[in-house]
Write a protein that holds these residues in place. Structure first.
Motif, PDB file in Angstrom:
ATOM      1  N   ALA A  72      15.651  -7.797  20.353  1.00 31.71           N
ATOM      2  CA  ALA A  72      14.610  -7.212  19.515  1.00 31.71           C
ATOM      3  C   ALA A  72      13.414  -7.444  20.340  1.00 31.71           C
ATOM      4  O   ALA A  72      13.054  -8.213  21.177  1.00 31.71           O
ATOM      5  CB  ALA A  72      14.501  -7.883  18.286  1.00 31.71           C
ATOM      6  N   PRO A  73      12.301  -6.500  20.174  1.00 25.33           N
ATOM      7  CA  PRO A  73      11.221  -6.776  20.783  1.00 25.33           C
ATOM      8  C   PRO A  73      10.200  -8.113  20.298  1.00 25.33           C
ATOM      9  O   PRO A  73      10.473  -8.663  19.469  1.00 25.33           O
ATOM     10  CB  PRO A  73      10.242  -5.616  20.258  1.00 25.33           C
ATOM     11  CG  PRO A  73      11.173  -4.784  19.497  1.00 25.33           C
ATOM     12  CD  PRO A  73      12.419  -5.475  19.255  1.00 25.33           C
ATOM     13  N   MET A  74       9.774  -8.624  21.418  1.00 24.64           N
ATOM     14  CA  MET A  74       8.805  -9.809  21.294  1.00 24.64           C
ATOM     15  C   MET A  74       8.122  -9.668  20.293  1.00 24.64           C
ATOM     16  O   MET A  74       7.155  -8.933  19.762  1.00 24.64           O
ATOM     17  CB  MET A  74       8.355 -10.054  22.539  1.00 24.64           C
ATOM     18  CG  MET A  74       7.645 -11.623  22.690  1.00 24.64           C
ATOM     19  SD  MET A  74       6.960 -11.934  24.074  1.00 24.64           S
ATOM     20  CE  MET A  74       5.266 -12.523  23.466  1.00 24.64           C
ATOM     21  N   GLY A  75       8.144 -10.813  19.352  1.00 21.71           N
ATOM     22  CA  GLY A  75       7.125 -11.082  18.281  1.00 21.71           C
ATOM     23  C   GLY A  75       7.759 -10.300  16.921  1.00 21.71           C
ATOM     24  O   GLY A  75       7.285 -10.450  15.813  1.00 21.71           O
ATOM     25  N   SER A  76       8.752  -9.639  17.156  1.00 27.90           N
ATOM     26  CA  SER A  76       9.527  -8.850  15.978  1.00 27.90           C
ATOM     27  C   SER A  76      10.290  -9.980  15.267  1.00 27.90           C
ATOM     28  O   SER A  76      10.948 -10.861  15.785  1.00 27.90           O
ATOM     29  CB  SER A  76      10.296  -7.836  16.607  1.00 27.90           C
ATOM     30  OG  SER A  76      10.990  -7.258  15.642  1.00 27.90           O
ATOM     31  N   SER A  77      10.262  -9.743  13.864  1.00 25.73           N
ATOM     32  CA  SER A  77      11.343 -10.503  13.186  1.00 25.73           C
ATOM     33  C   SER A  77      12.738  -9.877  13.012  1.00 25.73           C
ATOM     34  O   SER A  77      13.644 -10.574  12.303  1.00 25.73           O
ATOM     35  CB  SER A  77      10.634 -10.808  11.846  1.00 25.73           C
ATOM     36  OG  SER A  77      10.408  -9.623  11.076  1.00 25.73           O
ATOM     37  N   GLU A  78      12.907  -8.730  13.611  1.00 28.10           N
ATOM     38  CA  GLU A  78      14.094  -7.979  13.276  1.00 28.10           C
ATOM     39  C   GLU A  78      15.199  -8.530  14.154  1.00 28.10           C
ATOM     40  O   GLU A  78      14.641  -9.227  15.311  1.00 28.10           O
ATOM     41  CB  GLU A  78      14.094  -6.707  13.266  1.00 28.10           C
ATOM     42  CG  GLU A  78      13.291  -6.193  14.330  1.00 28.10           C
ATOM     43  CD  GLU A  78      12.920  -4.548  14.359  1.00 28.10           C
ATOM     44  OE1 GLU A  78      13.428  -3.846  15.415  1.00 28.10           O
ATOM     45  OE2 GLU A  78      12.266  -4.199  13.463  1.00 28.10           O
ATOM     46  N   GLU A  79      16.348  -8.210  14.038  1.00 25.18           N
ATOM     47  CA  GLU A  79      17.521  -8.718  14.686  1.00 25.18           C
ATOM     48  C   GLU A  79      17.611  -7.788  16.078  1.00 25.18           C
ATOM     49  O   GLU A  79      17.153  -6.456  16.000  1.00 25.18           O
ATOM     50  CB  GLU A  79      18.885  -8.556  13.858  1.00 25.18           C
ATOM     51  CG  GLU A  79      18.734  -9.539  12.850  1.00 25.18           C
ATOM     52  CD  GLU A  79      18.875 -11.065  13.513  1.00 25.18           C
ATOM     53  OE1 GLU A  79      19.557 -11.421  14.370  1.00 25.18           O
ATOM     54  OE2 GLU A  79      18.490 -12.148  12.644  1.00 25.18           O
ATOM     55  N   LYS A  81      19.578  -5.034  18.501  1.00 24.92           N
ATOM     56  CA  LYS A  81      20.286  -3.846  18.178  1.00 24.92           C
ATOM     57  C   LYS A  81      21.651  -3.851  18.833  1.00 24.92           C
ATOM     58  O   LYS A  81      21.513  -3.873  20.170  1.00 24.92           O
ATOM     59  CB  LYS A  81      19.161  -2.567  18.332  1.00 24.92           C
ATOM     60  CG  LYS A  81      19.841  -1.335  17.983  1.00 24.92           C
ATOM     61  CD  LYS A  81      19.018  -0.210  18.123  1.00 24.92           C
ATOM     62  CE  LYS A  81      19.004   0.261  19.635  1.00 24.92           C
ATOM     63  NZ  LYS A  81      18.340   1.580  20.109  1.00 24.92           N
ATOM     64  N   GLN A 167       8.966 -12.854  27.528  1.00 24.43           N
ATOM     65  CA  GLN A 167       9.694 -11.732  26.773  1.00 24.43           C
ATOM     66  C   GLN A 167      10.940 -12.248  26.111  1.00 24.43           C
ATOM     67  O   GLN A 167      11.206 -13.325  25.887  1.00 24.43           O
ATOM     68  CB  GLN A 167      10.299 -11.128  28.498  1.00 24.43           C
ATOM     69  CG  GLN A 167       9.331 -10.496  29.338  1.00 24.43           C
ATOM     70  CD  GLN A 167       9.992 -10.182  30.519  1.00 24.43           C
ATOM     71  OE1 GLN A 167      11.354 -10.470  31.113  1.00 24.43           O
ATOM     72  NE2 GLN A 167       9.164  -9.323  31.507  1.00 24.43           N
ATOM     73  N   SER A 168      11.362 -11.364  25.488  1.00 26.14           N
ATOM     74  CA  SER A 168      12.527 -11.630  24.462  1.00 26.14           C
ATOM     75  C   SER A 168      13.683 -12.128  25.390  1.00 26.14           C
ATOM     76  O   SER A 168      13.725 -11.717  26.827  1.00 26.14           O
ATOM     77  CB  SER A 168      12.869 -10.474  23.693  1.00 26.14           C
ATOM     78  OG  SER A 168      12.912  -9.379  24.360  1.00 26.14           O
ATOM     79  N   ARG A 186      23.727  -3.268  12.657  1.00 25.27           N
ATOM     80  CA  ARG A 186      22.564  -3.119  13.430  1.00 25.27           C
ATOM     81  C   ARG A 186      22.696  -2.179  14.574  1.00 25.27           C
ATOM     82  O   ARG A 186      22.127  -2.243  15.658  1.00 25.27           O
ATOM     83  CB  ARG A 186      22.014  -4.313  14.121  1.00 25.27           C
ATOM     84  CG  ARG A 186      21.570  -5.193  12.967  1.00 25.27           C
ATOM     85  CD  ARG A 186      20.953  -6.776  13.553  1.00 25.27           C
ATOM     86  NE  ARG A 186      21.522  -7.267  14.733  1.00 25.27           N
ATOM     87  CZ  ARG A 186      22.042  -8.412  14.644  1.00 25.27           C
ATOM     88  NH1 ARG A 186      22.164  -9.095  13.527  1.00 25.27           N
ATOM     89  NH2 ARG A 186      22.915  -8.804  15.504  1.00 25.27           N
TER      90      ARG A 186
END
Length: 192
Positions: A72-79, A81, A167-168, A186
């Motif tokens: 997931a993009p950095m800072g994102s709370s989503e899982e 993909k 980075q993630s 997802r």
């Protein structure tokens, strides 16, 4: 320089070339044109390497299914993909990334040299990108013939750099992560 990481060898080359650049008379138009020619030749060689890799990828046309979980993009709370693609499509995507990176480097060098009149980076940018192209994962697989296992297993691990901590995480291709992403629904569209 066997055994040293690419970042360390790049640093050594940069420091060495900075010392060499101090001794080169860039005021002489002939010397400047030679440096420009070397820079252009270096980028043409890199482009040739990438085009050869493209031909090799298309010739192999490896349609083996590749599943991995894209972080997931950095800072994102989503899982992350789930990405389902083929080895061929993955390699073509990686090659496009390499070409885009080279284009941005040429553009930045053009601005620095033409607009800001910097000449010293011409030397460094004639060597470092060429070294990077020869050390790229796709080059190792498709030109040097190394097997796609270990560090060369797809999806490729991101090279550790100065900003890697920000980075993630890397893409996960292990069976457990892929199955968890499939169960969670997802998955994205299948990339061809």
């Amino acid at each position: 320089m066997a055994g040293l990481s690419p970042q360390i060898t790049n640093l050594i080359i940069i420091l060495g070339m900075m010392q060499v650049a101090k001794r080169i008379p860039f005021e002489d138009p002939n010397v400047l044109n030679i440096c420009r020619a070397i820079y252009i030749a270096s980028n043409l060689i890199i482009l040739g390497i990438n085009m050869y890799i493209k031909v090799t990828i298309d010739k192999k046309k490896d349609m083996t299914t590749l599943k991995y979980v894209e972080p997931a993009p950095m800072g994102s709370s989503e899982e992350g993909k789930l990405v389902t693609t083929t080895v061929h499509a993955y390699d073509v995507g990686q090659l496009k990334t390499l070409l885009r990176s080279q284009g941005m480097g040429v553009l930045m060098m053009g601005v620095m040299h033409i607009y800001f009149k910097y000449t010293n980076p011409l030397l460094i940018q004639s060597i470092i990108p060429l070294k990077g192209a020869l050390e790229a994962n796709l080059t190792k697989i498709h030109i040097w013939g190394q097997p796609a296992s270990g560090d060369l297993k797809r999806p490729f691990k991101q090279a550790a750099g100065l900003m890697s901590g920000l980075q993630s995480g890397p893409a996960q291709a292990d069976k457990k992560a892929v199955e968890a992403a499939e169960r969670a629904g997802r998955g994205g569209a299948k990339e061809e």
